[in-house]
Every structure is written in structure tokens, then in C-alpha cells.
Design a protein around this motif. Structure first.
Motif, PDB file in Angstrom:
ATOM      1  N   LEU A   1       1.160  -0.491  -1.141  1.00 36.38           N
ATOM      2  CA  LEU A   1       0.716  -1.142   0.094  1.00 36.38           C
ATOM      3  C   LEU A   1       1.431  -2.468   0.300  1.00 36.38           C
ATOM      4  O   LEU A   1       1.836  -2.799   1.418  1.00 36.38           O
ATOM      5  CB  LEU A   1      -0.792  -1.364   0.059  1.00 36.38           C
ATOM      6  CG  LEU A   1      -1.701  -0.130  -0.021  1.00 36.38           C
ATOM      7  CD1 LEU A   1      -3.160  -0.538   0.153  1.00 36.38           C
ATOM      8  CD2 LEU A   1      -1.322   0.923   1.005  1.00 36.38           C
ATOM      9  N   ASP A   2       1.600  -3.230  -0.766  1.00 35.64           N
ATOM     10  CA  ASP A   2       2.239  -4.540  -0.670  1.00 35.64           C
ATOM     11  C   ASP A   2       3.730  -4.429  -0.339  1.00 35.64           C
ATOM     12  O   ASP A   2       4.253  -5.192   0.482  1.00 35.64           O
ATOM     13  CB  ASP A   2       2.066  -5.314  -1.976  1.00 35.64           C
ATOM     14  CG  ASP A   2       0.633  -5.767  -2.211  1.00 35.64           C
ATOM     15  OD1 ASP A   2      -0.141  -5.789  -1.237  1.00 35.64           O
ATOM     16  OD2 ASP A   2       0.284  -6.070  -3.367  1.00 35.64           O
TER      17      ASP A   2
ATOM     18  N   GLN B   1       6.123   7.271   1.994  1.00 29.64           N
ATOM     19  CA  GLN B   1       7.005   6.528   2.890  1.00 29.64           C
ATOM     20  C   GLN B   1       7.966   5.617   2.139  1.00 29.64           C
ATOM     21  O   GLN B   1       8.632   4.782   2.762  1.00 29.64           O
ATOM     22  CB  GLN B   1       6.164   5.704   3.875  1.00 29.64           C
ATOM     23  CG  GLN B   1       5.324   6.560   4.807  1.00 29.64           C
ATOM     24  CD  GLN B   1       4.528   5.726   5.771  1.00 29.64           C
ATOM     25  OE1 GLN B   1       5.069   5.176   6.737  1.00 29.64           O
ATOM     26  NE2 GLN B   1       3.236   5.615   5.533  1.00 29.64           N
ATOM     27  N   ARG B   2       8.063   5.802   0.846  1.00 29.84           N
ATOM     28  CA  ARG B   2       8.945   4.936   0.071  1.00 29.84           C
ATOM     29  C   ARG B   2      10.409   5.235   0.311  1.00 29.84           C
ATOM     30  O   ARG B   2      11.213   4.350   0.544  1.00 29.84           O
ATOM     31  CB  ARG B   2       8.616   5.083  -1.422  1.00 29.84           C
ATOM     32  CG  ARG B   2       8.262   3.779  -2.100  1.00 29.84           C
ATOM     33  CD  ARG B   2       7.920   3.987  -3.548  1.00 29.84           C
ATOM     34  NE  ARG B   2       9.026   4.539  -4.308  1.00 29.84           N
ATOM     35  CZ  ARG B   2       8.899   5.106  -5.510  1.00 29.84           C
ATOM     36  NH1 ARG B   2       7.722   5.205  -6.072  1.00 29.84           N
ATOM     37  NH2 ARG B   2       9.946   5.561  -6.146  1.00 29.84           N
TER      38      ARG B   2
ATOM     39  N   VAL C   1       1.301   0.349   8.582  1.00 27.65           N
ATOM     40  CA  VAL C   1       2.023  -0.185   9.740  1.00 27.65           C
ATOM     41  C   VAL C   1       3.125   0.772  10.178  1.00 27.65           C
ATOM     42  O   VAL C   1       3.366   0.965  11.377  1.00 27.65           O
ATOM     43  CB  VAL C   1       2.614  -1.567   9.411  1.00 27.65           C
ATOM     44  CG1 VAL C   1       3.496  -2.078  10.548  1.00 27.65           C
ATOM     45  CG2 VAL C   1       1.490  -2.568   9.135  1.00 27.65           C
ATOM     46  N   ARG C   2       3.769   1.404   9.225  1.00 28.86           N
ATOM     47  CA  ARG C   2       4.902   2.283   9.529  1.00 28.86           C
ATOM     48  C   ARG C   2       4.483   3.666   9.997  1.00 28.86           C
ATOM     49  O   ARG C   2       5.240   4.356  10.688  1.00 28.86           O
ATOM     50  CB  ARG C   2       5.788   2.413   8.294  1.00 28.86           C
ATOM     51  CG  ARG C   2       6.447   1.118   7.864  1.00 28.86           C
ATOM     52  CD  ARG C   2       7.160   1.258   6.542  1.00 28.86           C
ATOM     53  NE  ARG C   2       8.138   2.332   6.538  1.00 28.86           N
ATOM     54  CZ  ARG C   2       8.868   2.681   5.482  1.00 28.86           C
ATOM     55  NH1 ARG C   2       8.726   2.014   4.350  1.00 28.86           N
ATOM     56  NH2 ARG C   2       9.734   3.655   5.569  1.00 28.86           N
TER      57      ARG C   2
ATOM     58  N   GLY D   1       2.891   6.723  17.268  1.00 32.28           N
ATOM     59  CA  GLY D   1       4.005   5.880  16.856  1.00 32.28           C
ATOM     60  C   GLY D   1       3.539   4.764  15.944  1.00 32.28           C
ATOM     61  O   GLY D   1       2.339   4.581  15.720  1.00 32.28           O
ATOM     62  N   PRO D   2       4.483   4.010  15.382  1.00 31.47           N
ATOM     63  CA  PRO D   2       4.127   2.909  14.479  1.00 31.47           C
ATOM     64  C   PRO D   2       3.436   1.774  15.213  1.00 31.47           C
ATOM     65  O   PRO D   2       3.374   1.749  16.449  1.00 31.47           O
ATOM     66  CB  PRO D   2       5.488   2.466  13.919  1.00 31.47           C
ATOM     67  CG  PRO D   2       6.473   2.866  14.963  1.00 31.47           C
ATOM     68  CD  PRO D   2       5.946   4.139  15.562  1.00 31.47           C
ATOM     69  N   ALA D   3       2.907   0.836  14.450  1.00 30.14           N
ATOM     70  CA  ALA D   3       2.226  -0.313  15.038  1.00 30.14           C
ATOM     71  C   ALA D   3       3.165  -1.048  15.995  1.00 30.14           C
ATOM     72  O   ALA D   3       4.333  -1.275  15.680  1.00 30.14           O
ATOM     73  CB  ALA D   3       1.742  -1.250  13.941  1.00 30.14           C
ATOM     74  N   GLY D   4       2.675  -1.391  17.170  1.00 28.27           N
ATOM     75  CA  GLY D   4       3.470  -2.111  18.150  1.00 28.27           C
ATOM     76  C   GLY D   4       4.223  -1.239  19.124  1.00 28.27           C
ATOM     77  O   GLY D   4       4.775  -1.743  20.111  1.00 28.27           O
TER      78      GLY D   4
END
Length: 335
Positions: free
Chosen positions: A192-193, A140-141, A199-200, A220-223
Motif C-alpha cells: 500500500l505504501d 499492480q506491482r 489510487v491506481r 478509471g483511476p482516481a481523478g
């Protein structure tokens, strides 16, 4: 492995419903030795069982040459993070051709990792409905995906798995432990940091126990919030409180082209929460005269995962268009 097969089946059901108009590009992401490759292979097989054309690809075939990978030193965590993979080539040769407007001709690898020899194979043409499942680190970078599964495994568990797996490859157990501590997992902690991949991600799977994985989020992502159409016990406040910790907001709606039937539940936990072993189930007929009444519930992606765990194997989750015109997830008869 009954629990694992069920959880992976839920993820496969979810992915099989995605039809973006081009091949579905799915990343299986996580720290080194989290179980990414095994999961990617299992998902590929589960998707094929559900009638989707599916293929597995490993980022091992898109490493940079050794002279690039090790230019900061064989043990460098920064070198592993920045130099291990040729992400630019992967985006150009795989993700872009399979994305919107692409010609669907993609490369499966550009290097043989063990021999460090470049590979110039002709591209493969993907069918439009292909699901390409790709495992690798740091996915995911800077890459573009349609779905991302994050394999969430604690460092201590992954270290034990990885050092056992790579003892011979890395020249002994102590050398393997040092490589994980100084290079692989040090780079993973940086990832991770800096990126926050859990989260994504659109799907998160707790993979500490291989036989008993935990579906933590899906859809879907968090939220994020999604629609879930319920015609049965998930409309009941007591069931909502038990599985979601709150009562859900909902609107009445109809599911056209489906007829309601009944199924006898044998799972004691589901019976205990719902208060009955007789649950409604709907089957597709295609007849617009057949309609099923229910409620559209707004749920988070964590709650959708909880609903997946609650529903027994008689049900599969599918994406439907409701009478109101809204799209929603719904649990249908498995067959």
C-alpha cells in the motif's frame, strides 16, 4: 445479500461492456484476506449471466517454489512481498498471450501450491471476447491489466477473516495471527505504501461488510473524468447536488437508435430525491429515426459510482456512441 448482488451486478455490467479487441484482463487486487477470491468468483459468474465468456484464475497457481518463497524465512514480510509470486512467468504465460497481438493461448497454472510440485499443462486457447478474472496479492506491482478491481478491506477485518480461515492450515489460531501480523499484512502494508493500489485501480469496492459492500469508484483511476449521458433526472441540479455534491457541467446531445419509454420507480429514496416515481428509460431499437435528447455530463469515476448506486435495477449502464460522435456511458432498460 441483495445489496451485494446489486453492487456486483454494476461492476459486471461495466466489465461486460469492455471490448478492447483482445481478451479483457481483469485483476482483483487487495490485501491478504480482503475477499479477493470470493469476489473474483462472483464476478466471473455475473459476467457469464450477462452473456460474456468468463473464466477465473488464481495467482495461487503462479507461486514460486517453496525454496524461493521462504528463502528469507517462513515469517519474512519482505520474502512474501518479493518472492511469493512468479510475476515474470505470469506476464509471459498469461497476460502477454491475452494482450494486443497475442495468440490467446495461456497457461492456467504452473505449480500446485500445496504439494509444491511444478505443473506443465498445455495452454488453453481463449476466445477473443473472454473476460479473465484473476485474484491475487500485489497485482499492480509489475503486471499489465485492462481493468483492476481493488478490494478495500480494513486490516482488522481482513485479519479476523484470515486467521479464522487459516487456523488449521497455519497450525493454530496463535500461529495464524502471528503469520498475518509478521508476514502477510506486514507485506500488504508495504504494498500500500509503495504502490498506492487503491489510487491506481479502475474500480474500488469497500468490502468491510460482505452483505453491504460500497462501490467507491468505477471507470478509471482516481481523478479520471468520464462522459455520462443523461436523459432523465440526473440532469436536474437538485439530484446532482444530492448525489454528487455539486452541479455538473454538461452539453446537449442526442442518442440515436434508442426510443424513450417510462418506468415506475418503487425505491423511496430515489423518489424522494427526484420528486417523482415516473422516470424516463430508453430502449434500443436500432432505427436511426429514433433519437433521445439529453445531456452529456462530465463526471469523475467516484461520481460514476454514485450514479450506479442511484439508478435502480430497471437500468443497466452501457457504453454508446452519441450523435456528436462522443462516447459516453448511459443507463438503458435492463431488458
Amino acid at each position: 445479500m441483495i445489496v451485494r448482488n446489486r453492487v456486483l451486478g454494476r461492476i459486471a455490467d461495466h466489465l461486460a461492456q469492455q471490448r478492447p479487441g483482445h481478451p479483457l484482463r481483469v485483476a482483483v487486487d487487495g490485501i491478504t484476506a480482503s475477499g479477493k477470491t470470493t469476489l473474483a468468483r462472483e464476478l466471473t459468474a455475473a459476467l457469464a449471466e450477462r452473456g460474456r465468456t468468463a473464466a477465473h484464475l488464481s495467482m495461487d497457481g503462479f507461486h514460486n517454489p517453496r525454496v524461493v518463497r521462504h528463502r528469507l524465512g517462513r515469517d519474512s514480510a519482505d520474502g512474501y512481498y518479493a518472492d511469493a509470486y512468479d510475476f515474470a512467468s505470469f506476464e509471459r504465460l498469461v497476460l502477454e498471450p491475452l494482450g494486443p497481438g497475442g495468440d490467446r493461448k495461456y497457461r492456467q497454472r504452473i505449480i500446485d501450491l500445496r504439494s509444491d510440485a511444478p505443473i506443465d499443462e498445455p495452454p488453453v486457447e481463449a476466445p477473443e471476447d473472454l473476460v479473465l478474472v484473476v485474484d491475487g496479492s500485489f497485482l499492480q506491482r509489475e503486471l499489465t491489466w485492462d481493468e483492476v478491481v481493488f478490494v478495500d478491506t480494513p486490516f482488522e477485518v481482513a485479519r479476523e477473516r484470515g486467521t479464522r480461515r487459516d487456523t488449521e492450515l497455519l497450525g493454530g489460531l496463535e500461529q495464524a495471527k502471528r503469520a498475518f501480523d509478521q508476514r502477510y499484512h506486514a507485506a500488504s502494508r508495504r504494498y500500500l505504501d509503495e504502490v498506492g493500489p487503491a489510487v491506481r485501480a479502475t474500480i474500488v469496492l469497500g468490502n468491510a461488510d460482505l452483505a453491504d459492500p460500497v462501490l467507491r469508484r468505477i471507470g478509471g483511476p482516481a481523478g479520471a473524468v468520464v462522459n455520462l449521458f443523461s436523459y432523465g433526472t440526473l440532469q436536474t441540479p437538485s439530484v446532482q447536488l444530492e448525489h454528487f455534491g455539486r452541479e455538473l457541467k454538461g452539453e446537449q446531445d442526442l442518442l440515436p437508435g434508442f426510443r424513450q419509454d417510462w418506468v415506475t420507480i418503487t425505491d423511496p429514496a430515489v423518489i424522494a430525491v427526484s420528486g417523482t416515481d415516473r422516470h424516463p428509460i430508453v430502449r434500443h431499437t436500432g432505427d436511426p429515426a429514433d433519437t433521445t435528447a439529453g445531456t452529456v455530463l462530465e463526471v469523475t469515476t467516484e461520481e460514476l459510482a454514485a450514479a450506479d448506486v442511484y439508478e435502480v435495477d430497471d437500468y443497466r449502464r452501457a457504453l454508446v456512441r452519441l450523435g456528436s460522435g462522443a462516447d459516453a456511458w448511459v443507463y438503458l432498460a435492463q431488458r
